[in-house]
Design a protein around this motif. Structure first.
Motif, short mmCIF file in Angstrom:
data_model
loop_
_atom_site.label_atom_id
_atom_site.label_comp_id
_atom_site.label_asym_id
_atom_site.label_seq_id
_atom_site.Cartn_x
_atom_site.Cartn_y
_atom_site.Cartn_z
N ALA A 310 32.16 11.37 32.57
CA ALA A 310 33.62 11.45 32.77
C ALA A 310 34.04 12.33 31.61
O ALA A 310 35.41 12.42 31.53
CB ALA A 310 33.72 9.93 32.57
N LEU A 311 33.26 12.60 30.88
CA LEU A 311 33.94 13.43 29.60
C LEU A 311 33.11 14.66 29.34
O LEU A 311 32.05 14.75 29.67
CB LEU A 311 33.55 12.74 28.24
N LYS A 312 34.04 15.86 29.14
CA LYS A 312 33.41 17.04 29.16
C LYS A 312 33.56 17.67 27.84
O LYS A 312 34.37 17.53 27.00
CB LYS A 312 34.03 18.11 29.83
N GLN A 313 32.36 17.76 26.92
CA GLN A 313 32.11 18.52 25.59
C GLN A 313 32.81 17.69 24.86
O GLN A 313 33.87 17.89 24.11
CB GLN A 313 32.73 20.08 25.85
N PRO A 314 32.51 16.38 24.75
CA PRO A 314 33.01 15.31 23.74
C PRO A 314 32.48 15.56 22.37
O PRO A 314 31.69 15.98 21.81
CB PRO A 314 32.68 14.00 24.45
N SER A 315 33.25 14.88 21.37
CA SER A 315 32.98 14.58 20.13
C SER A 315 32.48 13.14 20.27
O SER A 315 33.12 12.40 20.60
CB SER A 315 34.24 14.83 19.17
N VAL A 316 31.08 13.03 19.35
CA VAL A 316 30.45 11.83 19.66
C VAL A 316 30.22 11.37 18.17
O VAL A 316 29.89 12.06 17.51
CB VAL A 316 29.39 12.19 20.38
N LEU A 317 30.30 10.06 18.34
CA LEU A 317 29.82 9.14 16.93
C LEU A 317 28.89 8.29 17.37
O LEU A 317 29.19 7.38 18.52
CB LEU A 317 30.93 8.52 16.51
N VAL A 318 27.59 8.33 16.94
CA VAL A 318 26.36 7.47 17.47
C VAL A 318 26.41 6.41 16.32
O VAL A 318 26.01 6.95 15.15
CB VAL A 318 25.34 8.55 17.50
N LEU A 319 26.39 5.18 16.59
CA LEU A 319 26.21 4.18 15.65
C LEU A 319 24.88 3.61 15.77
O LEU A 319 24.36 2.91 16.77
CB LEU A 319 27.31 2.97 15.84
N GLY A 320 23.95 3.62 14.73
CA GLY A 320 22.61 3.15 14.83
C GLY A 320 21.80 4.24 15.36
O GLY A 320 20.96 3.94 16.49
N ASP A 339 28.10 13.12 15.14
CA ASP A 339 28.17 12.24 13.93
C ASP A 339 27.15 11.09 14.27
O ASP A 339 27.48 10.18 15.04
CB ASP A 339 29.27 11.79 13.27
N ALA A 340 25.95 11.12 13.53
CA ALA A 340 25.12 10.16 13.61
C ALA A 340 25.02 9.28 12.39
O ALA A 340 24.80 9.88 11.37
CB ALA A 340 23.81 10.88 13.99
N VAL A 341 24.99 7.98 12.60
CA VAL A 341 25.22 7.01 11.50
C VAL A 341 24.21 6.40 11.56
O VAL A 341 23.68 5.35 12.49
CB VAL A 341 26.43 6.10 11.62
N GLU A 342 23.20 6.19 10.49
CA GLU A 342 22.16 5.44 10.20
C GLU A 342 21.79 4.84 9.04
O GLU A 342 22.10 5.59 7.95
CB GLU A 342 20.61 6.25 10.63
N LEU A 343 21.57 3.47 8.90
CA LEU A 343 21.65 2.78 7.51
C LEU A 343 20.34 2.98 6.66
O LEU A 343 20.24 3.13 5.73
CB LEU A 343 21.83 1.21 7.86
#
Length: 804
Positions: A310-320, A339-343
């Protein structure tokens, strides 16, 4: 023979060891079982301290002339019991998954509880003995004891960054041996040869003994042990930190094929993979990536790929982000930025360094940025950035989710406030995507849907139904929450995505009942019916009659995985012979059993010995009993509630336990010292009333300001947040340290014989309060537990006036 001065250095070292061990146990139990069990460990520690006080009261006259010898023996008891009690507890074949149908598990749980108590009994006995023999120097002893305990509870966090938990246990054992040797010197004992033995044992423990003697054995039912039972599996890398013990598994015979809920229509298979297990749970996987996106086609066959259609070429934030599966999925679907977020820094290091070639240097790919941060904390810092897609990764394993082992785990990732924060960081067309395991009957997916509805309503959305889409495969469910209404074009694209992969539509705006339950057939379209009910005006009635607890999770009640309902427990239990036991989450009954055993153990080990001794002739008045009962419960309610509150801020239960325990210990001790000075000068109770009023005001103020304050400060480094936490807790703990010593000093002037009973009653309240506070928090929330603590402290003021 009694020495001329207390062994201050030995006291500080021993206290540091005992409190470090208390914090370390939460880490060890996370590895062995599935939960940190902080409430039970604190309860066991309080039981040990309370029981040691009772025994010391009964035997003090007999051991006074042998003070030095008894103290050193008690300290040596700590030395041996710290590793021994834990190692023996590992040998107890306790399996919480069998708790509901195997009665012997109750005995096994009690055995573990009593084994955990033993080192704290010896530690409490040794410190109590010092107080008994050097009462005139109580202030300095107390200060040394609490200072050592505070330093120990914080220092163990640093040790866990340097050493695995098993080696930290060795280090604490060696330090306790050294403390016993120092005590011999400080007490001026003649048996100098004993110093050589203790120092020799210290050397043997740290250098000679094999690590296998102290090995931490995870439950045989954990995912890692199941994976290692497969032919060809071997551990090829290990890492450890306070955030988890990581093991990387390779299988040369039967390769990993980790693709959660992949469509049964899929023809592509995953590339080579390595399994990553954290504390024995998992796996998440490292996937071989050679830069060719075509090899990642299998990732388009997962329910989590839905938003990309449903989204084309999105900007993505991955949590975990973990080992990067969701990042690979975003790359495959032409995400512009990721943007990939990992603790866990060890997981990031595995991708970036140790397995850099295997993963194709994933976190250095064009457009990919990795951030070492806690998910909520990171989202709170990005005020000037908006994303087309925020993807919350599927973090837990299916076996763990389906067994209900997380019911007591605090998860601030899936609360109403968390979803509100995520939505505020989306573009106008942006979507939040969350994937969960499919469970039957539906539990967490419907709870997540209800949480999303509440979040949208709090954001002022008049028609949440227009912003939600949910699909299910044969093993996973994906929920989309959009920052605006879904368009007809988007819905069409998602329907096409689902039909090609034989995924069932669970809900979309305008969906009819005939469109549900087409491919992965259930007896009824449970997910569609549940979604419709949660969007209707009869939502609360549906939540009330549903067999599982699926009320939206909040930051005040962050138990997202708690589904247990008492009114359905009997019905579900009766289905046990038909395979219905997985429907009952074992963690909640375990908490109830822990409360019962805490009550029984505290009565038998703390109160009963006094009741059958000469002290039965010196029973306290009802006002004395109520005073020390109320302040004991209130103190533990506050401590447990603030441990839970600060998990959100400090990002991990271990940090919260260590920091909050340190703060309460150190500053409550300062409050006790100030109370003693005031009581000596004024002989009145007004300072107690003033302290309780101030404590009540601070508590109410914190309930109002902490959520916003945490949100504003969450982006700071761990060290800065620890300092902030200490500063916030200090004035509260200072006030809470006043009531107990004041009550004891008033009894010393009017009814000295009741002091042992006061100590015992307060000890029982502490043992029970640690578990009871957790139980109440699940049902009522942390705010209510804090309010109950304020009420109990208020009542104690009335009881105090009767102590004269």
């Amino acid at each position: 023979m009694v020495a001329s001065r207390p062994p201050f250095i030995a006291i500080g070292l021993l206290s540091a060891c005992v409190l470090s061990y208390e914090v370390l146990l939460t880490r060890l139990f996370s590895i062995v079982l599935w939960h940190h069990f902080a409430y039970m460990i604190i309860s066991a520690a309080m039981l040990g301290y309370g029981a040691s006080g009772t025994v010391l009261t009964l035997l003090k006259d007999k051991i006074a002339s042998h003070f030095s010898f008894v103290y050193v023996m008690a300290a040596i008891g700590v030395v041996f019991l710290m590793p021994l009690s834990f190692l023996l507890a590992q040998q107890v074949p306790f399996n919480p998954l069998e708790l509901l149908w195997d009665k012997s598990q109750l005995v096994k749980l009690l055995t573990i509880y009593l084994l955990m108590m033993l080192p704290f009994f010896c530690g409490g006995f040794s410190i109590g003995l010092i107080f008994f023999c050097f009462g005139t120097q109580a202030g300095r002893i107390y200060a040394t004891d609490i200072l050592g305990a505070g330093i120990g509870s914080i220092s163990v966090i640093g040790l866990l960054f340097l050493l695995p938990p098993s080696k930290v246990l060795i280090a604490l054992t060696a330090l306790a041996l050294f403390a016993a040797a120092i005590a011999i010197v400080e007490l001026g004992m003649r048996a100098k040869w004993l110093i050589g033995i203790l120092l020799g044992l210290t050397l043997i423990v740290t250098v000679v003994l094999p690590d296998s003697w102290f090995r931490v054995q995870p439950s045989a039912y954990k995912d890692l042990n199941q994976a290692l039972n497969i032919t060809g599996a071997q551990i090829i890398e290990e890492r450890s930190s306070p955030l988890g013990q990581i093991k990387v598994v390779k299988n040369s015979s039967i390769p990993f094929r980790h693709a959660p809920g992949m469509s049964l229509n899929a023809t592509d298979e995953p590339p080579a993979q390595l399994g990553i297990y954290v504390d024995g749970n998992g796996p998440t996987v490292l996937t071989r990536f050679d830069g060719k996106l075509a090899t990642l086609a299998y990732l388009d066959q997962l329910t989590s790929a839905l938003p990309y259609h449903a989204l084309k070429q999105p900007s993505v934030l991955v949590l975990g982000a973990g080992a990067g599966s969701d990042v690979l999925q975003a790359l495959y679907h032409d995400a512009v930025t990721i943007d990939a977020v990992e603790l866990n820094h060890n997981v990031i290091d595995l991708v970036q360094q140790r397995f850099r070639d295997f993963t194709g240097n994933l976190y250095k790919q064009k457009g990919v940025r990795v951030h070492k941060a806690e998910a909520r904390g990171f989202v709170n810092t990005i005020h000037d950035r908006r994303y087309d897609l925020i993807q919350v990764a599927l973090l837990d394993s299916f076996s763990v989710a389906s067994a209900g082992v997380y019911s007591l785990s605090e998860s601030y990732l899936y609360t109403v406030e968390a979803l509100q924060t995520y939505l505020s960081r989306l573009t106008s067309r942006g979507m939040l995507a969350i994937t969960r395991w499919l469970t039957l009957p539906p539990r967490d997916s419907l709870k997540l849907f209800a949480t999303a509805v509440s979040a949208l309503e709090r954001e002022g959305v008049s028609n949440p139904a227009a912003r939600l889409v949910m699909i299910r495969g044969w093993k996973t469910v994906t929920l989309l929450v959009k920052n605006s209404d879904f368009t007809t074009k988007e819905i069409t694209a998602m329907k096409e995505f689902s039909s090609k992969r034989s995924f069932d539509l669970a809900y979309y705006p305008g969906m009819g009942a005939d469109e549900a339950n087409r491919y992965n057939l259930l007896e009824h379209p449970y997910y569609f019916e549940g979604a419709i009910a949660l969007l209707s005006s009869q939502r609360q009635a549906f939540l009330d009659r549903y067999k599982f607890y699926i009320e939206p999770a909040t930051d005040d009640q962050p138990y997202f995985f708690h589904f247990f309902k008492w009114n359905a427990a009997g019905e579900l239990f009766n289905l046990r012979e038909q395979g219905g036991m997985p429907l009952l989450d074992w963690s909640y009954p375990l908490l109830v059993v822990a409360l019962i055993q805490a009550i029984v153990a505290s009565i038998l080990l703390i109160l009963t010995p006094l009741a059958v001794s000469r002290f039965r002739r010196k029973l306290p008045t009802v006002w004395v009993a109520l005073y020390f009962l109320s302040i004991g419960l209130a103190f533990m309610f506050m401590e447990i509630a603030f441990i839970q509150k600060f998990i959100l801020f400090l990002a991990h239960p271990l940090y919260a336990v260590a920091v909050v325990l340190c703060s309460f210990l150190v500053f409550a001790a300062m409050g006790g010292w100030l109370a003693g000075r005031w009581q000596e000068k004024t002989k009145s109770r007004w300072h107690v009333l003033l302290a309780i009023i101030l404590m009540g005001v601070l508590s109410l103020l914190y309930l109002i300001i902490l959520p916003g304050l945490f949100q504003a400060l969450m982006h700071y480094s761990d060290l800065v947040k620890i300092v902030i936490s200490l500063v916030l807790i200090a004035p509260l703990a200072l006030c809470m340290g006043v009531p107990f010593p004041t009550g004891v000093m008033r009894l010393a002037n009017s009814a000295q014989g009741a002091i042992p009973w006061a100590w015992a009653i307060n000890g029982c309240a502490s043992v029970v309060g640690a578990v009871l506070a957790t139980l109440l928090a699940i049902h009522l929330g942390f705010a209510m537990v804090i309010l109950m603590a304020i009420l109990l402290y208020g009542l104690s003021c009335a009881f105090l006036s009767k102590l004269v």
